[in-house]
Design a protein around this motif. Structure first.
Motif: not given
Length: 422
Positions: A83-96, A153-157, A209-210
């Motif tokens: 399964a390739v799963i996302t919540d869409g919060t950090a997609v490529l360089g486009l963000g949430n 998925i965005a950091a830090p989550h 970049g952290a």
């Protein structure tokens, strides 16, 4: 900063981008929307075959799996399904951009799994109001799959989500934006350091970049011998040091007790720069201030932290990598995740642990040091390619990746006790 080639180059690039965008939209829309579909793997053209595929024949494998859940690997596609799963919060360089807008990326990931490692995928986009909701959703659907690839998925989550799912599930859970990127960085960096006559233990490393990739890279490099006191990590507020009162747990773990505060401070006399941040953030002066024979991994995509054409005007003793395919030394996750999952699935590993990640690093770096097959040269329209400043990591279409990386990962899984099969 301006492109070193001038305004005409910027105009040409904008036109090329517009053409590529139009072509990409047509590619995704025609002749059938999307990039993936399902296929039937058994004959189903007679009444008897349908009776085997569904009722009544399907009842017997149901009974077997009920009696022994491991039989799902024998009678269903579980063992070769990720399964390739996302919540869409950090997609490529486009963000949430939201989970649905992330679907083209998840489909693309599925294409790469299938094309490079023969692994079947479902892309799954989850609307989740909190990490707890996301974790619960993934855990509930996990029995379907042999592995879970978390994506965008965005950091830090993302750190907490991956950790909790690994603890909760008995199949591999892998956040590629963290570990996939870190593995390719490490493989390329070890080879570059050798070419420059330097060691990981002594190298002074700047990481701009952290987020997911930066922090994962630090942990993997330390496991390979780098020293935290030699690693200077920067976020939007500058160098991460213990005196700051705005650090989350994950940043606090990589804080360096230093008097350096800015990127310019950190770059002075540094041996290595790794950028996983944004475009055009490294100046000529910063690059010029680095130690002799520097290594620069400017991985922001599509525009790196410093462009190769600019960098080589400043330093001729440089080894450089980017995230782009039109420059040498592309740090591309496709070198890692398909083959890492292939090795994990082949031995029914319960997780992808650090030993398996290091095995992937060593396999990747060793391939780049060997003679390049003719089919790779043909695929890239090259007359010759050999280990050196312009070739520190393998090319994605190298057939040895499929042969060597899964095998190394599988052996590490067996040796570290997380494999169900040998």
């Amino acid at each position: 900063m301006h492109s070193p080639s001038g305004d005409n180059n910027v105009t040409d690039t904008a036109a090329q981008d517009a053409d590529l965008n139009a072509e990409a939209l047509a590619y995704h829309a025609e002749p059938t929307p999307g990039k993936i579909a399902t296929e039937i793997t058994k004959p189903a053209s007679t009444q008897h075959q349908l009776a085997l595929a569904y009722t009544p024949g399907v009842a017997e494998p149901v009974r077997r799996i009920h009696a022994d859940p491991a039989d799902a690997y024998r009678y269903t596609n579980k063992g070769n399904l990720v399964a390739v799963i996302t919540d869409g919060t950090a997609v490529l360089g486009l963000g949430n951009v939201g989970s649905l807008a992330g679907k083209p990326v998840m489909e693309g990931k599925a294409v790469l799994f299938k094309r490079f490692a023969g692994i079947d995928c479902f892309d799954i986009e989850v609307n989740a109001d909190s990490p707890d909701d996301f974790i619960d959703t993934v855990a509930r659907i996990a029995p379907t799959f042999g592995g879970i690839n978390l994506e965008d998925i965005a950091a830090p989550h993302c750190f907490d989500i991956e950790r909790r799912l690994i603890e909760r599930l008995d199949i591999p859970v892998f956040h590629d934006d963290q570990h996939g990127t870190a593995i390719i960085i490490a493989a390329g960096l070890l080879n570059a350091l050798e070419l420059q006559g330097k060691t990981l233990q002594d190298a002074k490393i700047v990481i701009l970049g952290a987020g997911a990739a930066g922090i994962a890279a630090i942990h993997l490099l330390i496991s390979l011998g780098a020293r935290l006191e030699n690693i200077f990590t920067l976020d939007r507020k500058g160098v991460i040091h213990p005196g700051r009162d705005d650090l989350n747990t994950f940043k606090a773990e990589i804080a360096n007790a230093t008097d350096k505060r800015t990127l310019a401070d950190a770059m002075r006399d540094a041996d290595v720069f790794i950028g996983v941040s944004g475009p055009d953030l490294v100046s000529d002066a910063m690059l010029a201030s680095m130690a002799p024979k520097p290594i620069v991994f400017a991985l922001s995509n599509p525009i790196p932290e410093i462009r190769p054409t600019q960098a080589f005007k400043v330093r001729d003793d440089l080894i450089m990598a980017t995230g782009r395919s039109d420059y040498p030394n592309q740090v591309n996750n496709v070198l890692g995740f398909p083959f890492i999952f292939r090795g994990a699935l082949d031995v029914r590993a319960s997780r992808i642990n650090q030993a398996m990640q290091i095995a992937a690093v060593e396999a990747l770096r060793s391939i780049a040091r060997e003679s390049v097959p003719d089919e790779v040269l043909k695929a890239y329209e090259l007359e010759a390619l050999e280990f050196g400043p312009d070739y520190i990591i393998p090319k994605p279409f190298d057939p040895r990746l499929r042969e060597r990386v899964p095998q190394a990962v599988a052996h590490a899984a067996i040796d570290s006790g997380v494999a169900a099969m040998s």
